[in-house]
Design a protein around this motif. Structure first.
Motif, PDB file in Angstrom:
ATOM      1  N   HIS A  40       1.045  -1.300   0.021  1.00 29.37           N
ATOM      2  CA  HIS A  40      -0.119   0.050  -0.014  1.00 29.37           C
ATOM      3  C   HIS A  40       0.934   1.384   0.194  1.00 29.37           C
ATOM      4  CE1 HIS A  40      -3.476  -2.468   0.869  1.00 29.37           C
ATOM      5  NE2 HIS A  40      -2.612  -3.316   1.686  1.00 29.37           N
ATOM      6  N   VAL A  41       0.723   2.193  -1.045  1.00 32.33           N
ATOM      7  CA  VAL A  41       1.386   3.193  -1.190  1.00 32.33           C
ATOM      8  C   VAL A  41       0.513   4.584  -0.892  1.00 32.33           C
ATOM      9  CG1 VAL A  41       3.272   4.467  -2.676  1.00 32.33           C
ATOM     10  CG2 VAL A  41       3.040   2.056  -2.703  1.00 32.33           C
ATOM     11  N   ALA A  42       1.371   5.610  -0.266  1.00 32.94           N
ATOM     12  CA  ALA A  42       0.258   6.873  -0.209  1.00 32.94           C
ATOM     13  C   ALA A  42       0.836   7.521  -1.537  1.00 32.94           C
ATOM     14  CB  ALA A  42       0.693   7.589   1.029  1.00 32.94           C
ATOM     15  N   VAL A  43      -0.344   7.897  -2.265  1.00 27.80           N
ATOM     16  CA  VAL A  43      -0.252   8.525  -3.364  1.00 27.80           C
ATOM     17  C   VAL A  43      -1.414   9.854  -3.296  1.00 27.80           C
ATOM     18  CG1 VAL A  43       0.950   7.070  -5.152  1.00 27.80           C
ATOM     19  CG2 VAL A  43      -1.635   7.129  -4.600  1.00 27.80           C
ATOM     20  N   GLY A  44      -0.898  11.121  -3.521  1.00 28.55           N
ATOM     21  CA  GLY A  44      -1.954  12.196  -3.669  1.00 28.55           C
ATOM     22  C   GLY A  44      -2.699  12.149  -2.296  1.00 28.55           C
ATOM     23  N   ASN A  45      -3.919  12.179  -2.478  1.00 31.07           N
ATOM     24  CA  ASN A  45      -4.749  12.205  -1.190  1.00 31.07           C
ATOM     25  C   ASN A  45      -5.533  10.735  -0.739  1.00 31.07           C
ATOM     26  OD1 ASN A  45      -4.598  14.860  -1.147  1.00 31.07           O
ATOM     27  ND2 ASN A  45      -6.624  15.295  -2.371  1.00 31.07           N
ATOM     28  N   GLY A  46      -4.864   9.900  -1.440  1.00 33.58           N
ATOM     29  CA  GLY A  46      -5.243   8.417  -0.938  1.00 33.58           C
ATOM     30  C   GLY A  46      -4.179   7.366  -0.931  1.00 33.58           C
ATOM     31  N   ASN A  47      -4.510   6.078  -1.043  1.00 28.51           N
ATOM     32  CA  ASN A  47      -3.511   4.974  -1.247  1.00 28.51           C
ATOM     33  C   ASN A  47      -3.762   4.122  -2.367  1.00 28.51           C
ATOM     34  OD1 ASN A  47      -2.278   5.356   1.455  1.00 28.51           O
ATOM     35  ND2 ASN A  47      -4.136   4.515   2.362  1.00 28.51           N
ATOM     36  N   CYS A  48      -2.712   3.437  -2.835  1.00 26.57           N
ATOM     37  CA  CYS A  48      -2.811   2.986  -3.825  1.00 26.57           C
ATOM     38  C   CYS A  48      -1.962   1.276  -3.501  1.00 26.57           C
ATOM     39  CB  CYS A  48      -1.870   3.396  -5.164  1.00 26.57           C
ATOM     40  SG  CYS A  48      -1.960   2.493  -6.533  1.00 26.57           S
ATOM     41  N   THR A  49      -2.939   0.421  -3.915  1.00 26.73           N
ATOM     42  CA  THR A  49      -2.174  -0.848  -3.534  1.00 26.73           C
ATOM     43  C   THR A  49      -1.764  -1.475  -4.758  1.00 26.73           C
ATOM     44  OG1 THR A  49      -4.115  -1.370  -1.901  1.00 26.73           O
ATOM     45  CG2 THR A  49      -2.929  -3.428  -2.722  1.00 26.73           C
TER      46      THR A  49
ATOM     47  N   ALA B 220       0.700  12.604 -11.543  1.00 31.46           N
ATOM     48  CA  ALA B 220       1.488  12.924 -10.479  1.00 31.46           C
ATOM     49  C   ALA B 220       1.341  11.652  -9.438  1.00 31.46           C
ATOM     50  CB  ALA B 220       0.718  14.225  -9.570  1.00 31.46           C
ATOM     51  N   ALA B 221       0.250  11.072  -9.371  1.00 35.79           N
ATOM     52  CA  ALA B 221       0.074   9.648  -8.706  1.00 35.79           C
ATOM     53  C   ALA B 221       1.177   8.689  -8.995  1.00 35.79           C
ATOM     54  CB  ALA B 221      -1.386   9.250  -8.615  1.00 35.79           C
ATOM     55  N   VAL B 222       1.101   8.340 -10.109  1.00 36.52           N
ATOM     56  CA  VAL B 222       1.971   7.243 -10.748  1.00 36.52           C
ATOM     57  C   VAL B 222       3.581   7.844 -10.429  1.00 36.52           C
ATOM     58  CG1 VAL B 222       2.792   6.320 -12.693  1.00 36.52           C
ATOM     59  CG2 VAL B 222       0.740   6.576 -12.449  1.00 36.52           C
ATOM     60  N   MET B 223       4.075   9.246 -10.553  1.00 36.45           N
ATOM     61  CA  MET B 223       5.301   9.615 -10.385  1.00 36.45           C
ATOM     62  C   MET B 223       5.577   9.281  -8.646  1.00 36.45           C
ATOM     63  SD  MET B 223       6.321   9.754 -13.128  1.00 36.45           S
ATOM     64  CE  MET B 223       8.066  10.316 -12.792  1.00 36.45           C
ATOM     65  N   GLY B 224       4.484   9.573  -7.840  1.00 32.20           N
ATOM     66  CA  GLY B 224       4.577   9.675  -6.542  1.00 32.20           C
ATOM     67  C   GLY B 224       4.671   8.228  -6.004  1.00 32.20           C
TER      68      GLY B 224
END
Length: 188
Positions: free
Chosen positions: A5-14, A65-69
């Motif tokens: 789980h990775v924090a990206v922007g205002n949320g998380n991405c699994t 931005a989310a992918v780069m983060g």
């Protein structure tokens, strides 16, 4: 397979991370509505070719931005980029605007956003050209003109692969997609 789980922007991405520790990593972006398992057959083949894979569980809410983060959080510097349908649209945009971060681009069933589709519509006339070795795979012959027109927006080696009768390239043509990815990750 490791779920992270990775924090990206205002949320998380699994994301699913798998494969051998390698200097070559492949980021695979699925189409909207496709789960990450759509790439299971592709990933298995890539792992056998000594490639590490990263697959988001869902691309909903992901933007450049989310992918780069995500890549920054995972400490992945140099990536081979793959996308299918809506994931391909995001991949084109990333490859065009994030110079120096991606090594290659392989997309399925989407041409460059500035290339007209079969109906003549242009999805993104403001999308710059890509300066990466690029392969466009199409399963529907009606998408071939869009794929061919994308060549004007690729300032590097460009290839189109047509797979007639394939409605979902990652699911129905895993071996062919994996082959194109491996070809693009090889420095020869």
């Amino acid at each position: 397979m490791e779920l992270t789980h990775v924090a990206v922007g205002n949320g998380n991405c699994t994301v699913r991370i798998d494969g051998p520790e390698s200097k070559h990593t492949v980021l695979l972006l699925p189409g909207a509505g496709d789960g990450p398992d759509v790439y299971d057959g592709v990933c298995e083949r890539l792992h056998n070719s000594d490639l590490r894979t990263i697959v988001p569980e869902d691309i909903a809410g992901l933007d450049e931005a989310a992918v780069m983060g995500l890549l920054d959080e995972l400490k992945v510097g140099w990536v081979n980029l793959v996308g299918s349908r809506e994931g391909a649209e995001l991949a084109w945009s990333l490859a065009a605007r994030q110079f120096g971060r991606f090594a290659s681009l392989v997309v399925a069933d989407r041409g460059h956003p500035a290339a007209p589709d079969a109906a003549g519509a242009v999805r993104g006339s403001d999308c710059p050209a890509v300066e990466l070795p690029t392969t466009v795979m199409v399963g529907d012959p009606d998408r071939r003109p869009e794929a061919d027109a994308s060549g004007r927006f690729v300032y590097s080696d460009f290839r189109v692969v047509q797979l007639d009768g394939v409605s979902n390239v990652p699911a129905a043509a895993a071996a062919e997609l994996a082959t194109e990815i491996v070809l693009r990750t090889s420095p020869w």
